[in-house]
Design a protein around this motif. Structure first.
Motif, PDB file in Angstrom:
ATOM      1  N   ASP A   1       0.784  -1.166  -0.112  1.00  0.00           N
ATOM      2  CA  ASP A   1      -0.008   0.027   0.021  1.00  0.00           C
ATOM      3  C   ASP A   1       0.966   1.309  -0.157  1.00  0.00           C
ATOM      4  OD1 ASP A   1       1.061  -0.194   2.475  1.00  0.00           O
ATOM      5  OD2 ASP A   1      -1.052  -0.064   3.564  1.00  0.00           O
ATOM      6  N   HIS A   2       2.194   1.170  -0.540  1.00  0.00           N
ATOM      7  CA  HIS A   2       3.088   2.296  -0.566  1.00  0.00           C
ATOM      8  C   HIS A   2       3.901   2.356  -1.909  1.00  0.00           C
ATOM      9  CE1 HIS A   2       6.338   4.526   1.769  1.00  0.00           C
ATOM     10  NE2 HIS A   2       5.808   5.222   0.996  1.00  0.00           N
ATOM     11  N   LEU A   3       3.509   3.459  -2.642  1.00  0.00           N
ATOM     12  CA  LEU A   3       4.329   3.541  -3.670  1.00  0.00           C
ATOM     13  C   LEU A   3       5.320   4.883  -3.738  1.00  0.00           C
ATOM     14  CD1 LEU A   3       1.657   2.967  -6.393  1.00  0.00           C
ATOM     15  CD2 LEU A   3       3.203   1.448  -5.479  1.00  0.00           C
ATOM     16  N   ALA A   4       6.371   5.101  -4.548  1.00  0.00           N
ATOM     17  CA  ALA A   4       7.094   6.244  -4.719  1.00  0.00           C
ATOM     18  C   ALA A   4       7.033   6.519  -6.104  1.00  0.00           C
ATOM     19  CB  ALA A   4       8.289   6.072  -4.132  1.00  0.00           C
ATOM     20  N   LEU A   5       7.123   7.849  -6.547  1.00  0.00           N
ATOM     21  CA  LEU A   5       6.651   8.380  -7.803  1.00  0.00           C
ATOM     22  C   LEU A   5       7.424   9.432  -8.503  1.00  0.00           C
ATOM     23  CD1 LEU A   5       4.450   7.281  -9.917  1.00  0.00           C
ATOM     24  CD2 LEU A   5       3.138   9.296  -8.885  1.00  0.00           C
ATOM     25  N   ARG A   6       8.013   9.450  -9.789  1.00  0.00           N
ATOM     26  CA  ARG A   6       8.325  10.590 -10.519  1.00  0.00           C
ATOM     27  C   ARG A   6       7.456  10.805 -11.637  1.00  0.00           C
ATOM     28  NH1 ARG A   6      14.317  10.251 -12.100  1.00  0.00           N
ATOM     29  NH2 ARG A   6      13.838  12.145 -12.860  1.00  0.00           N
ATOM     30  N   VAL A   7       7.080  11.897 -12.031  1.00  0.00           N
ATOM     31  CA  VAL A   7       6.316  12.143 -13.022  1.00  0.00           C
ATOM     32  C   VAL A   7       6.618  13.240 -14.071  1.00  0.00           C
ATOM     33  CG1 VAL A   7       3.727  12.920 -13.670  1.00  0.00           C
ATOM     34  CG2 VAL A   7       4.324  11.915 -11.275  1.00  0.00           C
ATOM     35  N   HIS A   8       6.518  13.024 -15.362  1.00  0.00           N
ATOM     36  CA  HIS A   8       6.768  14.085 -16.435  1.00  0.00           C
ATOM     37  C   HIS A   8       5.575  14.082 -16.875  1.00  0.00           C
ATOM     38  CE1 HIS A   8       8.408  16.082 -20.033  1.00  0.00           C
ATOM     39  NE2 HIS A   8       7.313  15.512 -20.482  1.00  0.00           N
ATOM     40  N   GLU A   9       4.951  15.329 -16.648  1.00  0.00           N
ATOM     41  CA  GLU A   9       3.690  15.931 -17.039  1.00  0.00           C
ATOM     42  C   GLU A   9       3.525  16.393 -18.479  1.00  0.00           C
ATOM     43  OE1 GLU A   9       0.493  17.739 -14.467  1.00  0.00           O
ATOM     44  OE2 GLU A   9       1.976  17.813 -12.734  1.00  0.00           O
ATOM     45  N   ARG A  10       2.673  16.046 -19.284  1.00  0.00           N
ATOM     46  CA  ARG A  10       2.451  16.552 -20.589  1.00  0.00           C
ATOM     47  C   ARG A  10       2.158  18.307 -20.535  1.00  0.00           C
ATOM     48  NH1 ARG A  10      -3.521  15.455 -22.931  1.00  0.00           N
ATOM     49  NH2 ARG A  10      -4.709  15.796 -21.041  1.00  0.00           N
ATOM     50  N   GLY A  11       2.810  18.809 -21.257  1.00  0.00           N
ATOM     51  CA  GLY A  11       2.617  20.143 -21.385  1.00  0.00           C
ATOM     52  C   GLY A  11       3.455  20.986 -20.457  1.00  0.00           C
ATOM     53  N   VAL A  12       4.080  20.270 -19.368  1.00  0.00           N
ATOM     54  CA  VAL A  12       5.014  20.740 -18.594  1.00  0.00           C
ATOM     55  C   VAL A  12       6.480  20.473 -18.313  1.00  0.00           C
ATOM     56  CG1 VAL A  12       4.676  21.438 -16.072  1.00  0.00           C
ATOM     57  CG2 VAL A  12       2.738  20.844 -17.113  1.00  0.00           C
ATOM     58  N   GLY A  13       6.640  19.196 -18.169  1.00  0.00           N
ATOM     59  CA  GLY A  13       7.745  18.678 -17.960  1.00  0.00           C
ATOM     60  C   GLY A  13       7.955  17.742 -16.420  1.00  0.00           C
ATOM     61  N   GLU A  14       8.984  17.567 -15.910  1.00  0.00           N
ATOM     62  CA  GLU A  14       8.968  16.806 -14.539  1.00  0.00           C
ATOM     63  C   GLU A  14       8.355  17.791 -13.822  1.00  0.00           C
ATOM     64  OE1 GLU A  14      11.419  14.103 -11.641  1.00  0.00           O
ATOM     65  OE2 GLU A  14      12.419  15.016 -13.262  1.00  0.00           O
ATOM     66  N   THR A  15       7.412  17.350 -12.845  1.00  0.00           N
ATOM     67  CA  THR A  15       6.785  18.251 -11.815  1.00  0.00           C
ATOM     68  C   THR A  15       7.183  17.440 -10.380  1.00  0.00           C
ATOM     69  OG1 THR A  15       4.702  17.095 -12.055  1.00  0.00           O
ATOM     70  CG2 THR A  15       5.360  19.132 -13.065  1.00  0.00           C
ATOM     71  N   ARG A  16       7.050  18.199  -9.458  1.00  0.00           N
ATOM     72  CA  ARG A  16       7.293  17.810  -7.916  1.00  0.00           C
ATOM     73  C   ARG A  16       6.134  16.807  -7.621  1.00  0.00           C
ATOM     74  NH1 ARG A  16      11.643  18.952  -5.394  1.00  0.00           N
ATOM     75  NH2 ARG A  16      11.068  18.749  -3.516  1.00  0.00           N
ATOM     76  N   ALA A  17       4.996  16.845  -8.047  1.00  0.00           N
ATOM     77  CA  ALA A  17       3.908  16.109  -7.744  1.00  0.00           C
ATOM     78  C   ALA A  17       2.741  16.053  -8.692  1.00  0.00           C
ATOM     79  CB  ALA A  17       3.336  16.492  -6.388  1.00  0.00           C
ATOM     80  N   CYS A  18       1.998  15.043  -8.867  1.00  0.00           N
ATOM     81  CA  CYS A  18       0.898  15.037  -9.706  1.00  0.00           C
ATOM     82  C   CYS A  18      -0.354  14.203  -9.122  1.00  0.00           C
ATOM     83  CB  CYS A  18       1.405  14.382 -10.992  1.00  0.00           C
ATOM     84  SG  CYS A  18      -0.038  14.056 -12.364  1.00  0.00           S
ATOM     85  N   GLY A  19      -1.498  15.039  -8.913  1.00  0.00           N
ATOM     86  CA  GLY A  19      -2.534  14.216  -8.300  1.00  0.00           C
ATOM     87  C   GLY A  19      -3.075  13.145  -9.105  1.00  0.00           C
ATOM     88  N   THR A  20      -3.263  13.231 -10.199  1.00  0.00           N
ATOM     89  CA  THR A  20      -3.969  12.225 -11.101  1.00  0.00           C
ATOM     90  C   THR A  20      -3.115  11.041 -11.422  1.00  0.00           C
ATOM     91  OG1 THR A  20      -3.343  13.667 -13.012  1.00  0.00           O
ATOM     92  CG2 THR A  20      -5.566  13.863 -12.301  1.00  0.00           C
ATOM     93  N   GLY A  21      -1.636  11.741 -11.464  1.00  0.00           N
ATOM     94  CA  GLY A  21      -0.617  10.636 -11.632  1.00  0.00           C
ATOM     95  C   GLY A  21      -0.459   9.659 -10.355  1.00  0.00           C
ATOM     96  N   ALA A  22      -0.590  10.097  -9.170  1.00  0.00           N
ATOM     97  CA  ALA A  22      -0.788   9.289  -8.085  1.00  0.00           C
ATOM     98  C   ALA A  22      -1.818   8.207  -8.087  1.00  0.00           C
ATOM     99  CB  ALA A  22      -1.019  10.219  -6.480  1.00  0.00           C
ATOM    100  N   CYS A  23      -3.117   8.770  -8.667  1.00  0.00           N
ATOM    101  CA  CYS A  23      -4.078   7.928  -8.827  1.00  0.00           C
ATOM    102  C   CYS A  23      -3.894   6.661  -9.946  1.00  0.00           C
ATOM    103  CB  CYS A  23      -5.569   8.606  -9.204  1.00  0.00           C
ATOM    104  SG  CYS A  23      -5.960   9.637  -7.670  1.00  0.00           S
ATOM    105  N   ALA A  24      -3.356   7.115 -10.933  1.00  0.00           N
ATOM    106  CA  ALA A  24      -3.021   6.440 -11.933  1.00  0.00           C
ATOM    107  C   ALA A  24      -2.041   5.304 -11.587  1.00  0.00           C
ATOM    108  CB  ALA A  24      -2.660   7.062 -13.386  1.00  0.00           C
ATOM    109  N   ALA A  25      -0.981   5.523 -10.873  1.00  0.00           N
ATOM    110  CA  ALA A  25      -0.097   4.677 -10.519  1.00  0.00           C
ATOM    111  C   ALA A  25      -0.493   3.586  -9.675  1.00  0.00           C
ATOM    112  CB  ALA A  25       1.045   5.357  -9.677  1.00  0.00           C
ATOM    113  N   VAL A  26      -1.547   4.156  -8.611  1.00  0.00           N
ATOM    114  CA  VAL A  26      -2.184   3.216  -7.617  1.00  0.00           C
ATOM    115  C   VAL A  26      -3.028   2.382  -8.481  1.00  0.00           C
ATOM    116  CG1 VAL A  26      -4.095   2.934  -5.886  1.00  0.00           C
ATOM    117  CG2 VAL A  26      -2.103   4.549  -5.721  1.00  0.00           C
ATOM    118  N   ALA A  27      -3.681   2.747  -9.306  1.00  0.00           N
ATOM    119  CA  ALA A  27      -4.756   2.068 -10.247  1.00  0.00           C
ATOM    120  C   ALA A  27      -3.872   0.929 -11.006  1.00  0.00           C
ATOM    121  CB  ALA A  27      -5.455   2.828 -11.362  1.00  0.00           C
ATOM    122  N   ALA A  28      -2.608   1.187 -11.749  1.00  0.00           N
ATOM    123  CA  ALA A  28      -1.897   0.481 -12.214  1.00  0.00           C
ATOM    124  C   ALA A  28      -1.298  -0.631 -11.469  1.00  0.00           C
ATOM    125  CB  ALA A  28      -0.666   1.146 -13.069  1.00  0.00           C
TER     126      ALA A  28
END
Length: 296
Positions: free
Chosen positions: A213-240
């Protein structure tokens, strides 16, 4: 009314969710439009305020794009990425917007609806959470897995992994690695194959499983670049993660990102809620260059 050759002063606020930063522009009556040049200038830390995205807060009844949702939500989140492209959903952005609407008296604490390009989302702002550490929760719905099943992500360093396509109101490609550093430089957009899998671009999550029940994450957001957090990304990672491991019971997850920790709760039917800090750090006025129709 001002022409596009003029600049005008408008109120703004800046806030963040786990250091995922946003500019909030209140436009309750829908009197101005943001063009790409304006958004890029505002989001650039050298020429503007600096942010990962722009949130124009407009009443649904005043926004043609959201008018059909006016009977279910008062406010529409007109979200734009830092490169000026529109976004359908933003998990941290909608939480920051909810915080702003409550802090400015436009909404009362508790539960209320906000319209997005992905549909209606319900948020919850606790009654006594006006301090910097206050959290905001948003109901994210049930993620979808639209495929295809043969997606590959290749970073600028030449490393490749299979990816899972997850849709949580916006598209994501989630890869699992042994260590977050394996992804290398995520400021450069990773390549995604097949090329037609994401015709409008994709946000890419590089995830490490630290526990059931514990993940760590980095994100490249479309239209932005690497960001320090992403809420939809956290949900997507948990879903995957749940998709790969066959988990189906209700559970709570911790997702660590460079900017902080988000919490994702999954109900027995798969519906997700996202909780984390939402902080307004700055308020003021700003001159909008290249503005279209604006209010004085």
């Amino acid at each position: 009314m001002n022409t596009s050759t003029q600049t005008v002063s408008v109120p703004f606020a800046k806030g963040h969710g786990c250091a995922n930063s946003f500019i909030v522009l209140p436009d309750p009556h829908g009197r101005f439009r943001l063009n790409e040049a304006t958004i890029c200038s505002l989001a650039d830390p050298h020429t503007g305020v600096g942010a990962d995205g722009i949130l124009r807060a407009v009443r649904c009844a005043a926004e043609p794009e959201a008018a059909a949702m006016a009977d279910r939500a008062e406010w529409f989140m007109d979200y734009r990425n830092a490169d000026g492209t529109p976004g359908s959903m933003c998990g941290n952005g909608i939480r920051v917007l909810a915080r702003y609407l409550v802090d400015t008296g436009r909404c009362t604490p508790g539960s209320f609806a906000i319209a997005t390009r992905a549909g209606i989302r319900h948020v919850y702002v606790p009654d006594r959470s006006h301090g910097l550490r206050g959290t905001v929760t948003v109901a994210m719905g049930i993620p979808a897995f639209p495929g295809p099943d043969d997606i590959t992500v290749t970073t600028s360093g030449g490393k490749s992994w299979p990816a899972t396509h997850v849709d949580v109101g916006n598209p994501h490609a989630v890869v699992f690695v042994d260590a977050l550093a394996d992804a290398g430089d995520l400021s450069i957009p990773p390549a995604v194959e097949p090329a037609g899998a994401y015709p409008f671009g994709v946000t890419i999550e590089v995830a490490v499983v630290l526990g059931t029940d514990h993940l760590a994450l980095r994100v490249h957001e479309r239209g932005v670049g690497e960001t320090r957090a992403c809420g939809t990304g956290a949900c997507a990672a948990v879903a995957a993660h749940r998709h790969h491991t066959g988990q189906s019971d209700a559970a709570d997850y911790r997702v660590d990102l460079p900017g902080g920790t988000l919490h994702v709760s999954v109900a027995a039917d798969g519906a997700m809620t996202l909780t984390g800090p939402a902080v307004i750090t700055t308020v003021g006025t700003i001159r909008l260059p290249h503005a279209g129709e604006t209010c004085d």
